[in-house]
Enzyme design. Sequence first.
Site, PDB file in Angstrom:
ATOM      1  N   GLY A 269       0.801  -1.223   0.000  1.00  0.00           N
ATOM      2  CA  GLY A 269       0.000   0.000   0.000  1.00  0.00           C
ATOM      3  C   GLY A 269       0.830   1.268   0.000  1.00  0.00           C
TER       4      GLY A 269
ATOM      5  N   GLY B   7       2.539   3.669   1.533  1.00  0.00           N
ATOM      6  CA  GLY B   7       3.107   3.888   2.863  1.00  0.00           C
ATOM      7  C   GLY B   7       3.557   5.311   3.112  1.00  0.00           C
TER       8      GLY B   7
ATOM      9  N   LYS C  49       3.952  12.769  -2.050  1.00  0.00           N
ATOM     10  CA  LYS C  49       4.865  11.742  -1.529  1.00  0.00           C
ATOM     11  C   LYS C  49       5.690  12.377  -0.416  1.00  0.00           C
ATOM     12  CE  LYS C  49       8.619   8.586  -2.756  1.00  0.00           C
ATOM     13  NZ  LYS C  49       9.513   8.106  -3.832  1.00  0.00           N
TER      14      LYS C  49
ATOM     15  N   ASP D 216       7.737   6.018   8.728  1.00  0.00           N
ATOM     16  CA  ASP D 216       7.077   7.225   9.231  1.00  0.00           C
ATOM     17  C   ASP D 216       6.268   7.967   8.177  1.00  0.00           C
ATOM     18  OD1 ASP D 216       9.031   8.473   7.683  1.00  0.00           O
ATOM     19  OD2 ASP D 216      10.256   9.076   9.391  1.00  0.00           O
TER      20      ASP D 216
ATOM     21  N   ARG E  36       3.228  14.408  -7.123  1.00  0.00           N
ATOM     22  CA  ARG E  36       3.317  13.597  -8.344  1.00  0.00           C
ATOM     23  C   ARG E  36       1.971  13.606  -9.079  1.00  0.00           C
ATOM     24  NH1 ARG E  36       6.444   8.145  -6.438  1.00  0.00           N
ATOM     25  NH2 ARG E  36       4.503   7.605  -5.408  1.00  0.00           N
TER      26      ARG E  36
ATOM     27  N   ARG F 160      -1.502   0.053  -9.667  1.00  0.00           N
ATOM     28  CA  ARG F 160      -0.329  -0.771  -9.974  1.00  0.00           C
ATOM     29  C   ARG F 160      -0.739  -2.230 -10.167  1.00  0.00           C
ATOM     30  NH1 ARG F 160       3.555   2.147  -6.684  1.00  0.00           N
ATOM     31  NH2 ARG F 160       2.655   4.188  -6.278  1.00  0.00           N
TER      32      ARG F 160
ATOM     33  N   ASP G 157       4.722  -3.909  -7.183  1.00  0.00           N
ATOM     34  CA  ASP G 157       4.000  -2.754  -6.643  1.00  0.00           C
ATOM     35  C   ASP G 157       4.526  -1.443  -7.206  1.00  0.00           C
ATOM     36  OD1 ASP G 157       6.196  -3.712  -4.822  1.00  0.00           O
ATOM     37  OD2 ASP G 157       5.883  -1.735  -3.936  1.00  0.00           O
ATOM     38  N   ASN G 158       5.603  -1.515  -7.984  1.00  0.00           N
ATOM     39  CA  ASN G 158       6.156  -0.327  -8.640  1.00  0.00           C
ATOM     40  C   ASN G 158       5.919  -0.351 -10.150  1.00  0.00           C
ATOM     41  OD1 ASN G 158       7.136   0.585  -6.188  1.00  0.00           O
ATOM     42  ND2 ASN G 158       9.167  -0.279  -6.483  1.00  0.00           N
TER      43      ASN G 158
END
EC number: 2.7.7.-
Length: 521
Positions: A100, A102, A122, A134, A192, A199, A269-270
């Site tokens: 997910g 993050g 991001k 974090d 972005r 994805r 995931d990318n």
Amino acid sequence: MKLHTQNNFTSELPADPSEINIPRQVEQACFSYVEPKKPSNPSLVHASVEVANSLGLSQEDILSDDFLNTFSGNAIYPKTKPYALAYAGHQFGNWAGQLGDGRAINLTEVLHDDKLYTVQLKGAGPTPYSRTADGFAVLRSSIREHLCAEAMHYLGVPTTRSLSLVLSGDQVLRDVLYNGNPAYEKGAIVCRVAPSFIRFGNFELFASRKDHATLQLLADYSIKHHFSEIKSEGVEKYLDFFKMVTQTTLDMIVQWQRVGFVHGVMNTDNMSIHGITIDYGPYGWLEDYNPNWTPNTTDREYKRYRFGNQPDIALWNLYQLANALYPLINEAKPLEAILNGFGSGYQREYLNMMRNKLGLKISKDEDAVLIEGLTELLQVVETDMTIFFRNLGSVQKEDSIEATLDKIKEAFYNEKDLNESILNKWHTWLQQYIKRINQETLTDDERKLFMNLVNPKYVLRNYMAQLSIDAADKGDYSLLNELFELLKKPYDEQLESQKWFAKRPDWARDKVGCSMLSCSS
């Protein structure tokens, strides 16, 4: 500042019923609502006017408080509700389960000139998918993402765009080399922009949980809003969707190989369903032509994501997407047929791309041998890929072998490495090349012009990005601005910037940030 916002994703797909922002497993939901953490003292470092214009914003808007507040996460744009995507993925070939967004938070969708964009921050704080992290990002990685996304766009490589780079005013603790020496760095936020941030891993999440209802909802949504040219129904619709994702992924990889770009973290995931480059982490450009090079310290041992392996990894990732979509199709053969076509399709497109780089417009059977001979020869001694192909465009049909060699020798890192045996190999190849260009109808000037359109003069070399980071750390953004403008015209001569058309300096060979990078950001 006025944006024409839409909330298609959040209104048409299932939401996480809980809005508690703590790391947790999220079931039967495509996203979780989450608000960015307000930065203590945001300040705009840089913004792309062109990306702003694509969203319907002006230069004046960029300079406004509304712009800074919205794209730093300091304020939520009216009638929007930010959210983080749920997805899973294979990381370095291993199933990782739920991942997910993050440290990414989608602000909203924007419609402008009949084009739909998703706008995402991001580094704006934690989400339910942050796991042990974090959710923040630091200035060095944010500069690299901001510069690279725009550099790739101007190179003609499908990519996410970067609207803005903002300092948060907060300090972020990071261990750059993962060696137990964390230090505080300046926090930063990148905005972005992409058609969507869906994805391969979004589909993998629901398939792995056998949540076929949500899987189908996501597939139908993706086709409706992003692949509307698909008019088929039932199983054929999902096959057509997979076919289009396969083709655009192939096209993207060919462009990566054309300019010498190495992604560094080709986890599923990318990988975008749009066939665009996303998630700029430890990426890099080839300096010397080395198919085994990877910029990622995590991948140092096995080199799974090395330059020469990117086409095979793309296919491996597509296999994972096919497995995820299988429950909607329930038949392997048509999926296998599409996947089997990737290899032959890639070889065909790669050959055409390399012909273009060599200035060959007429296809001949012997071109494959000529190209293979060159890629093998480029590895014998350190040879700068960008400089070699750019200078090759200056070769003329009537040149002698010595004159030809003189035009490309600038690309060699150490001419002393060119012993008699290696020089003989170069003489043989150059003779074949000159013979081949004499079979073309293009004049020397026409061929050079043609080659200069596909062989960039300027790319974002790792040391260039690092120099701008070092300066920005001291509050000097002049080099960042200079590089941003330079990379908007990578195929132009820009003689006033000739100093950037140069091999990697020796000091950058092993310097952190210039040779290899970690995923730390």
